[in-house]
Write an enzyme that holds these catalytic residues in place. Structure first.
Site, short mmCIF file in Angstrom:
data_model
loop_
_atom_site.label_atom_id
_atom_site.label_comp_id
_atom_site.label_asym_id
_atom_site.label_seq_id
_atom_site.Cartn_x
_atom_site.Cartn_y
_atom_site.Cartn_z
N ARG A 1 -8.83 0.52 7.99
CA ARG A 1 -8.61 -0.49 6.95
C ARG A 1 -8.83 0.13 5.58
NH1 ARG A 1 -11.34 -6.18 8.01
NH2 ARG A 1 -9.34 -6.89 7.17
N TYR B 1 -25.84 0.20 -3.10
CA TYR B 1 -24.49 0.76 -3.02
C TYR B 1 -24.32 1.91 -4.00
CZ TYR B 1 -19.36 0.91 -3.02
OH TYR B 1 -18.06 1.31 -2.92
N LYS C 1 -23.59 5.95 -3.13
CA LYS C 1 -22.41 6.69 -3.58
C LYS C 1 -22.81 7.90 -4.43
CE LYS C 1 -19.35 4.18 -1.54
NZ LYS C 1 -18.47 4.73 -0.47
#
Length: 283
Positions: A16, A155, A159
């Site tokens: 996806r 998050y 990253k």
């Protein structure tokens, strides 16, 4: 000749979003692709699309934070295609919260998928990539490794960790001819972004589209990206044509981080005071 002709790729999170865009583009450019997904439904759809277009692909499923799944995904790729030249790690999750509202469970959940999952895929794939004449790893990071929104502490940290990890691997693997880079997208129209948009709207199709359009205006190009646009960048940076690029972070952000937050002021008449100026500040 297609830039990935004769090569073999494994794409984690390839069922996806950005991973799907990368898997389809790599296949279009001639690579055989192992498409990893959390469940077989979406992964099989991507595989069917690749095969229908004349390509070669297999599906591998499971939670990539599980060492057994990561090892099996690599082994299945080698068993089916006999080699591995490209690893793209795109599996990731987004969770919201600041450092107070983010509890240990949420923090661990984000890092397990976004960082540990990437580490495990690289750990098991690297011995095979070292045997490739042009091995390449592309890790999907984010512009939030550099400049973040509010309420994304886990998050953003995950990253940022990926960008640092890729640099370290690039130095370690250069002696084997394996290149390692990150691609950092801005907002991309993926199921994950749409799920986030639903949380900031009434959840209706119209509400989601309104939020996406608003997020798009933060980019200089005035819109969010499509997964295939990021996939095209991944295809290039992982190909032999990018043979002297390693340890780099390639932004695919539509000018998001190029734009200064402060607007140029206008005069009281409402006109931009810079119009008609002959001053060149670059001289």
């Amino acid at each position: 000749m297609s830039e990935h002709a004769g090569r073999v790729a494994l794409v984690t999170g390839g069922s996806r979003g950005i991973g799907r865009g990368a898997a389809l583009e790599l296949a279009r450019q001639g690579s055989a692709v192992a498409v990893h997904g959390l469940n077989d439904g979406y992964a099989d759809e991507v595989v069917d699309e690749i095969i229908a277009a004349g390509g070669r692909a297999i599906a591998v499923v499971g939670n990539i934070e599980d060492p057994t799944v990561a090892e099996t995904a690599v082994a299945a790729t080698i068993d089916e295609f006999g080699r591995l030249d490209t690893l793209v790690t795109s599996a990731g999750i987004q969770r919201y919260g600041d450092v107070v509202t983010t509890n240990r469970q949420l923090w661990d959940e984000v890092f397990a998928v976004n960082v540990t999952g990437v580490f495990l895929a690289c750990h098991f794939a690297m011995p095979h990539l070292r045997r490739s004449p042009a091995g390449s790893v592309v890790i999907v990071a984010s512009v939030q490794a550099t400049a973040t929104q509010r309420q994304v502490v886990a998050y953003a940290a995950s990253k940022g960790a990926l960008v640092s990890m890729a640099r370290a691997m690039a130095i370690d693997e250069a002696q084997y001819g394996v290149r390692v880079n990150t691609v950092s997208p801005g907002s991309v129209d993926t199921p994950m972004l749409r799920a986030s948009a639903a949380g900031f709207s009434d959840g209706s199709a119209e509400g989601i589209e309104t939020v996406l359009r608003g997020w798009g205006t933060a980019h200089a190009l005035g819109r969010v990206a499509q997964p295939e646009e990021v996939g095209a960048a991944i295809s290039f940076i992982s190909s032999p044509r990018a043979s002297f690029i390693t340890g780099d972070d390639i932004r695919v952000d539509g000018g998001l981080l190029a734009r200064a937050a402060a607007p140029i002021p206008t005069t009281q008449s409402g006109h931009d005071h810079t119009k008609g100026s002959t001053h060149d500040s670059t001289r």
